[in-house]
Design a protein around this motif. Structure first.
Motif, PDB file in Angstrom:
ATOM      1  N   PHE A   1       0.833  -1.208   0.000  1.00  0.00           N
ATOM      2  CA  PHE A   1       0.000   0.000   0.000  1.00  0.00           C
ATOM      3  C   PHE A   1       0.866   1.257   0.000  1.00  0.00           C
ATOM      4  O   PHE A   1       0.520   2.261  -0.627  1.00  0.00           O
ATOM      5  CB  PHE A   1      -0.930  -0.023   1.211  1.00  0.00           C
ATOM      6  CG  PHE A   1      -1.873  -1.189   1.210  1.00  0.00           C
ATOM      7  CD1 PHE A   1      -3.014  -1.181   0.416  1.00  0.00           C
ATOM      8  CD2 PHE A   1      -1.615  -2.310   1.985  1.00  0.00           C
ATOM      9  CE1 PHE A   1      -3.882  -2.261   0.399  1.00  0.00           C
ATOM     10  CE2 PHE A   1      -2.477  -3.390   1.986  1.00  0.00           C
ATOM     11  CZ  PHE A   1      -3.611  -3.365   1.188  1.00  0.00           C
ATOM     12  N   VAL A   2       2.010   1.198   0.712  1.00  0.00           N
ATOM     13  CA  VAL A   2       2.920   2.341   0.694  1.00  0.00           C
ATOM     14  C   VAL A   2       3.494   2.528  -0.703  1.00  0.00           C
ATOM     15  O   VAL A   2       3.595   3.653  -1.211  1.00  0.00           O
ATOM     16  CB  VAL A   2       4.046   2.148   1.724  1.00  0.00           C
ATOM     17  CG1 VAL A   2       5.092   3.245   1.597  1.00  0.00           C
ATOM     18  CG2 VAL A   2       3.468   2.104   3.131  1.00  0.00           C
ATOM     19  N   TRP A   3       3.866   1.425  -1.348  1.00  0.00           N
ATOM     20  CA  TRP A   3       4.464   1.508  -2.690  1.00  0.00           C
ATOM     21  C   TRP A   3       3.491   2.113  -3.693  1.00  0.00           C
ATOM     22  O   TRP A   3       3.850   2.936  -4.517  1.00  0.00           O
ATOM     23  CB  TRP A   3       4.896   0.113  -3.130  1.00  0.00           C
ATOM     24  CG  TRP A   3       5.613   0.087  -4.442  1.00  0.00           C
ATOM     25  CD1 TRP A   3       6.937   0.283  -4.665  1.00  0.00           C
ATOM     26  CD2 TRP A   3       5.025  -0.140  -5.726  1.00  0.00           C
ATOM     27  NE1 TRP A   3       7.231   0.190  -5.997  1.00  0.00           N
ATOM     28  CE2 TRP A   3       6.078  -0.064  -6.681  1.00  0.00           C
ATOM     29  CE3 TRP A   3       3.735  -0.388  -6.169  1.00  0.00           C
ATOM     30  CZ2 TRP A   3       5.852  -0.245  -8.029  1.00  0.00           C
ATOM     31  CZ3 TRP A   3       3.516  -0.567  -7.527  1.00  0.00           C
ATOM     32  CH2 TRP A   3       4.575  -0.493  -8.436  1.00  0.00           C
TER      33      TRP A   3
ATOM     34  N   ALA B   1       5.957   7.942 -11.572  1.00  0.00           N
ATOM     35  CA  ALA B   1       7.290   8.230 -12.100  1.00  0.00           C
ATOM     36  C   ALA B   1       8.397   7.818 -11.129  1.00  0.00           C
ATOM     37  O   ALA B   1       9.565   7.785 -11.506  1.00  0.00           O
ATOM     38  CB  ALA B   1       7.419   9.714 -12.436  1.00  0.00           C
ATOM     39  N   GLN B   2       8.066   7.481  -9.893  1.00  0.00           N
ATOM     40  CA  GLN B   2       9.070   7.166  -8.883  1.00  0.00           C
ATOM     41  C   GLN B   2       9.082   5.685  -8.515  1.00  0.00           C
ATOM     42  O   GLN B   2       9.708   5.299  -7.539  1.00  0.00           O
ATOM     43  CB  GLN B   2       8.827   8.001  -7.614  1.00  0.00           C
ATOM     44  CG  GLN B   2       8.985   9.492  -7.832  1.00  0.00           C
ATOM     45  CD  GLN B   2       8.761  10.273  -6.555  1.00  0.00           C
ATOM     46  OE1 GLN B   2       8.431   9.709  -5.519  1.00  0.00           O
ATOM     47  NE2 GLN B   2       8.936  11.587  -6.630  1.00  0.00           N
ATOM     48  N   ARG B   3       8.411   4.877  -9.260  1.00  0.00           N
ATOM     49  CA  ARG B   3       8.370   3.458  -8.917  1.00  0.00           C
ATOM     50  C   ARG B   3       8.480   2.596 -10.179  1.00  0.00           C
ATOM     51  O   ARG B   3       8.021   2.969 -11.254  1.00  0.00           O
ATOM     52  CB  ARG B   3       7.087   3.116  -8.154  1.00  0.00           C
ATOM     53  CG  ARG B   3       5.828   3.279  -8.984  1.00  0.00           C
ATOM     54  CD  ARG B   3       4.582   3.236  -8.121  1.00  0.00           C
ATOM     55  NE  ARG B   3       3.387   3.163  -8.930  1.00  0.00           N
ATOM     56  CZ  ARG B   3       2.161   3.412  -8.492  1.00  0.00           C
ATOM     57  NH1 ARG B   3       1.980   3.750  -7.233  1.00  0.00           N
ATOM     58  NH2 ARG B   3       1.124   3.306  -9.305  1.00  0.00           N
ATOM     59  N   VAL B   4       9.116   1.440 -10.023  1.00  0.00           N
ATOM     60  CA  VAL B   4       9.293   0.468 -11.104  1.00  0.00           C
ATOM     61  C   VAL B   4       8.890  -0.891 -10.561  1.00  0.00           C
ATOM     62  O   VAL B   4       9.196  -1.243  -9.423  1.00  0.00           O
ATOM     63  CB  VAL B   4      10.755   0.439 -11.597  1.00  0.00           C
ATOM     64  CG1 VAL B   4      10.928  -0.632 -12.664  1.00  0.00           C
ATOM     65  CG2 VAL B   4      11.158   1.807 -12.146  1.00  0.00           C
TER      66      VAL B   4
ATOM     67  N   ARG C   1       9.951  -4.521  -6.669  1.00  0.00           N
ATOM     68  CA  ARG C   1       9.501  -3.148  -6.694  1.00  0.00           C
ATOM     69  C   ARG C   1      10.650  -2.238  -6.269  1.00  0.00           C
ATOM     70  O   ARG C   1      11.340  -2.497  -5.296  1.00  0.00           O
ATOM     71  CB  ARG C   1       8.290  -2.978  -5.786  1.00  0.00           C
ATOM     72  CG  ARG C   1       7.088  -3.699  -6.393  1.00  0.00           C
ATOM     73  CD  ARG C   1       5.861  -3.607  -5.550  1.00  0.00           C
ATOM     74  NE  ARG C   1       4.733  -4.176  -6.296  1.00  0.00           N
ATOM     75  CZ  ARG C   1       3.584  -4.497  -5.753  1.00  0.00           C
ATOM     76  NH1 ARG C   1       3.390  -4.307  -4.492  1.00  0.00           N
ATOM     77  NH2 ARG C   1       2.621  -5.008  -6.493  1.00  0.00           N
ATOM     78  N   TYR C   2      10.794  -1.155  -7.004  1.00  0.00           N
ATOM     79  CA  TYR C   2      11.960  -0.304  -6.885  1.00  0.00           C
ATOM     80  C   TYR C   2      11.492   1.134  -6.761  1.00  0.00           C
ATOM     81  O   TYR C   2      10.789   1.649  -7.628  1.00  0.00           O
ATOM     82  CB  TYR C   2      12.833  -0.497  -8.132  1.00  0.00           C
ATOM     83  CG  TYR C   2      14.079   0.345  -8.207  1.00  0.00           C
ATOM     84  CD1 TYR C   2      14.644   0.921  -7.086  1.00  0.00           C
ATOM     85  CD2 TYR C   2      14.699   0.544  -9.436  1.00  0.00           C
ATOM     86  CE1 TYR C   2      15.792   1.679  -7.175  1.00  0.00           C
ATOM     87  CE2 TYR C   2      15.855   1.294  -9.533  1.00  0.00           C
ATOM     88  CZ  TYR C   2      16.388   1.871  -8.398  1.00  0.00           C
ATOM     89  OH  TYR C   2      17.523   2.626  -8.503  1.00  0.00           O
ATOM     90  N   LEU C   3      11.887   1.802  -5.644  1.00  0.00           N
ATOM     91  CA  LEU C   3      11.562   3.209  -5.442  1.00  0.00           C
ATOM     92  C   LEU C   3      12.708   4.051  -5.963  1.00  0.00           C
ATOM     93  O   LEU C   3      13.812   4.008  -5.433  1.00  0.00           O
ATOM     94  CB  LEU C   3      11.307   3.500  -3.963  1.00  0.00           C
ATOM     95  CG  LEU C   3      10.006   2.945  -3.380  1.00  0.00           C
ATOM     96  CD1 LEU C   3       9.875   3.346  -1.920  1.00  0.00           C
ATOM     97  CD2 LEU C   3       8.804   3.430  -4.163  1.00  0.00           C
ATOM     98  N   LEU C   4      12.446   4.842  -6.993  1.00  0.00           N
ATOM     99  CA  LEU C   4      13.496   5.641  -7.612  1.00  0.00           C
ATOM    100  C   LEU C   4      13.905   6.825  -6.741  1.00  0.00           C
ATOM    101  O   LEU C   4      15.056   7.232  -6.738  1.00  0.00           O
ATOM    102  CB  LEU C   4      13.015   6.155  -8.974  1.00  0.00           C
ATOM    103  CG  LEU C   4      12.684   5.080 -10.013  1.00  0.00           C
ATOM    104  CD1 LEU C   4      12.133   5.722 -11.269  1.00  0.00           C
ATOM    105  CD2 LEU C   4      13.909   4.253 -10.336  1.00  0.00           C
ATOM    106  N   ASP C   5      12.958   7.384  -5.996  1.00  0.00           N
ATOM    107  CA  ASP C   5      13.280   8.589  -5.244  1.00  0.00           C
ATOM    108  C   ASP C   5      14.243   8.324  -4.094  1.00  0.00           C
ATOM    109  O   ASP C   5      15.104   9.136  -3.780  1.00  0.00           O
ATOM    110  CB  ASP C   5      12.010   9.255  -4.719  1.00  0.00           C
ATOM    111  CG  ASP C   5      11.197   8.320  -3.832  1.00  0.00           C
ATOM    112  OD1 ASP C   5      11.370   7.103  -3.965  1.00  0.00           O
ATOM    113  OD2 ASP C   5      10.414   8.831  -3.014  1.00  0.00           O
ATOM    114  N   LYS C   6      14.144   7.156  -3.474  1.00  0.00           N
ATOM    115  CA  LYS C   6      15.004   6.832  -2.343  1.00  0.00           C
ATOM    116  C   LYS C   6      16.266   6.077  -2.777  1.00  0.00           C
ATOM    117  O   LYS C   6      17.131   5.789  -1.969  1.00  0.00           O
ATOM    118  CB  LYS C   6      14.251   5.999  -1.318  1.00  0.00           C
ATOM    119  CG  LYS C   6      13.119   6.768  -0.643  1.00  0.00           C
ATOM    120  CD  LYS C   6      12.474   5.921   0.442  1.00  0.00           C
ATOM    121  CE  LYS C   6      11.376   6.696   1.156  1.00  0.00           C
ATOM    122  NZ  LYS C   6      10.746   5.895   2.244  1.00  0.00           N
TER     123      LYS C   6
END
Length: 214
Positions: A179-181, A187-190, A202-207
């Motif tokens: 749910f957080v993802w 644009a900030q997730r893959v 799942r990959y968070l681009l911003d962090k």
């Protein structure tokens, strides 16, 4: 930055080094196949090559190379601009069957640098307790004469193993809550899915941190 989650499935770019705690075993395959490799404490691995083409091996030069770990480390050619017609897989299905007595603990395909625990966490324990081992494939060289029978044709296999009684020595950050993802901007997730079990990454681009969500 932590390693990408699928790094452990990729082939190494350099010769594999034996990690601390592993015991290296190198044996010549002078008795042909199948070949037994003792791993200690009643556990052993059997190198096998499933094949039903007996005449092919009888007609092949005994010193012809059937399979080699050097192929895994060799650079791959540039793919052709136009796709070729589908062809049969040319790599022979060499594998190690890990056993404790007569009980099969697991099967390990020969791939340079592959590490596998036998039995894995999903194996049923109804047959009683078993001794788990971790096997690391280092190198091998198989000639056609060894497939046909006994004889010194220069074939060999090199493994490393250790008792699987400790936690893994490589691990990543904890998974992201689904749910957080999903609340992050697109644009900030893959996200990607791998394999028949659809393992999700799942990959968070911003962090700049990668998380895995099963």
């Amino acid at each position: 930055m932590p390693p990408f989650p699928i790094d452990r499935y990729l082939l190494p770019e350099t010769p594999v080094e034996v990690p601390d705690g592993f015991t290296e075993v190198r044996q010549s395959l002078t008795a042909g196949l199948p070949h037994r490799v003792e791993l200690g404490a009643g556990v052993h691995a059997v190198l096998i090559l499933p094949t039903g083409l007996a005449r092919q091996w009888l007609d092949t030069d005994p010193l012809a190379v059937v399979s080699s770990s050097a192929d895994d480390l060799a650079p791959r050619p540039v793919p052709p601009a136009t796709p070729r017609a589908p062809a049969l897989v040319g790599r022979v299905p060499l594998r190690l069957v890990v056993r404790q007595g007569t009980r099969i603990l697991g099967s390990v395909p020969l791939a340079t640098g592959l590490r596998r625990v036998c039995p894995d966490a999903g194996l049923s324990t109804d047959a009683g307790p078993s001794r788990a081992v971790e096997v690391l494939v280092l190198a091998w060289l198989l000639h056609a004469g060894t497939v046909r029978g006994s004889g010194d044709y220069g074939s060999s296999v090199t493994l490393a193993w250790r008792p699987a009684d400790r936690a893994v020595d490589q691990f990543g950050p904890p998974p992201i809550n689904e749910f957080v993802w999903r609340r992050r901007p697109p644009a900030q997730r893959v996200e990607s899915e791998l394999g028949p079990g659809r393992l999700r990454y799942r990959y968070l681009l911003d962090k700049k941190m990668r998380r895995v969500l099963r």
